[in-house]
Design an enzyme around this catalytic site. Structure first.
Site, short mmCIF file in Angstrom:
data_model
loop_
_atom_site.label_atom_id
_atom_site.label_comp_id
_atom_site.label_asym_id
_atom_site.label_seq_id
_atom_site.Cartn_x
_atom_site.Cartn_y
_atom_site.Cartn_z
N LYS A 43 47.57 39.88 36.35
CA LYS A 43 47.13 39.41 37.66
C LYS A 43 45.62 39.46 37.72
CE LYS A 43 50.45 40.64 41.30
NZ LYS A 43 50.62 41.58 42.42
N SER A 130 47.13 39.59 51.45
CA SER A 130 45.84 39.28 50.81
C SER A 130 45.80 37.81 50.42
CB SER A 130 45.64 40.15 49.57
OG SER A 130 45.59 41.50 49.92
P1 ADP Z 1 50.93 44.34 45.40
O1 ADP Z 1 50.39 43.33 44.45
O2 ADP Z 1 51.28 45.65 44.78
O3 ADP Z 1 52.00 43.86 46.34
P2 ADP Z 1 49.17 44.29 47.68
O4 ADP Z 1 47.74 44.68 47.73
O5 ADP Z 1 49.53 42.91 48.03
O6 ADP Z 1 49.66 44.71 46.25
O7 ADP Z 1 50.00 45.28 48.61
C1 ADP Z 1 49.98 46.65 48.41
C2 ADP Z 1 50.97 47.27 49.34
O8 ADP Z 1 50.56 47.07 50.68
C3 ADP Z 1 52.38 46.69 49.25
O9 ADP Z 1 53.31 47.73 49.42
C4 ADP Z 1 52.46 45.74 50.41
O10 ADP Z 1 53.78 45.64 50.91
C5 ADP Z 1 51.59 46.44 51.41
N1 ADP Z 1 51.00 45.51 52.35
C6 ADP Z 1 50.23 44.44 52.10
N2 ADP Z 1 49.87 43.81 53.23
C7 ADP Z 1 50.45 44.51 54.23
C8 ADP Z 1 50.51 44.35 55.65
N3 ADP Z 1 49.93 43.33 56.27
N4 ADP Z 1 51.19 45.26 56.34
C9 ADP Z 1 51.83 46.26 55.70
N5 ADP Z 1 51.84 46.46 54.40
C10 ADP Z 1 51.16 45.60 53.67
#
Ligand code: ADP
Length: 162
Positions: A43, A130
């Protein structure tokens, strides 16, 4: 009593207000929360790991008992090295459920002493990711509901650069 440490792993590319919401919840439950930026070769992100860590540091500057680290490899191995008792993961919409359940079950098989705690964000962040933030930034949209002003500035700069 020993400190109860939780690891909050993720890509954080970039960190959003949804991530912050979860961190603020997690510190109410655990003694210490380590936000852990996963270094994943497959990634390739918009931001470097160093940039993500800097943004996270700024974002949590008002939150006590949180530290920012990075790791490579299995999350549970990192959690074991840190002596953590739990992994924090977010649970937003139903579509998160299957993936999160699979991860939680398999991580528990690998490290039965560590539990996954899935936290639900506040309602404004339920549909925030994100990826969405990057899409909005790419088209010059208003990011103020989704990320901190500092992260917003960095996003703008990235898309000017490109
Ligand atoms: P990954 O690639 O591990 O999913 P992310 O940075 O997208 O990494 O997310 C990290 C964690 O934060 C994950 O558990 C995801 O579910 C949580 N997460 C991301 N955005 C939100 C949000 N808006 N509200 C709650 N949890 C979130």
């Amino acid at each position: 009593m020993t400190e109860r440490i939780a690891i909050y792993p993720g890509s954080f590319d970039p960190p959003t207000l949804g991530h912050l919401d979860l961190i603020e919840r997690a510190v109410n439950i655990f003694d210490h929360v380590i936000v852990a930026v996963a270094m994943n070769n497959e990634k390739i992100g918009l931001f470097t790991v160093d940039e993500r860590m800097e943004m996270l540091q700024e974002l949590v500057s008002h939150v006590p008992r949180v530290s920012i680290e990075h790791f490579r490899g299995l999350t549970v191995q990192f959690a074991q090295e840190k002596g953590a008792v739990a992994l924090i993961r977010g649970l937003r919409v139903v579509s998160d459920f299957e993936f999160e359940l699979t991860m939680a079950i398999n991580n528990h098989k690998l490290a039965p002493e560590i539990d996954t705690v899935n936290l639900m964000p506040s309602e404004p962040y339920l549909f925030l990711s994100s990826r969405l933030v990057k899409e909005i930034a790419a088209f010059g949209g208003n990011l103020s509901h989704f990320v901190s002003p500092a992260v917003g500035e960095r996003l703008k700069a990235k898309f000017v650069e490109e």
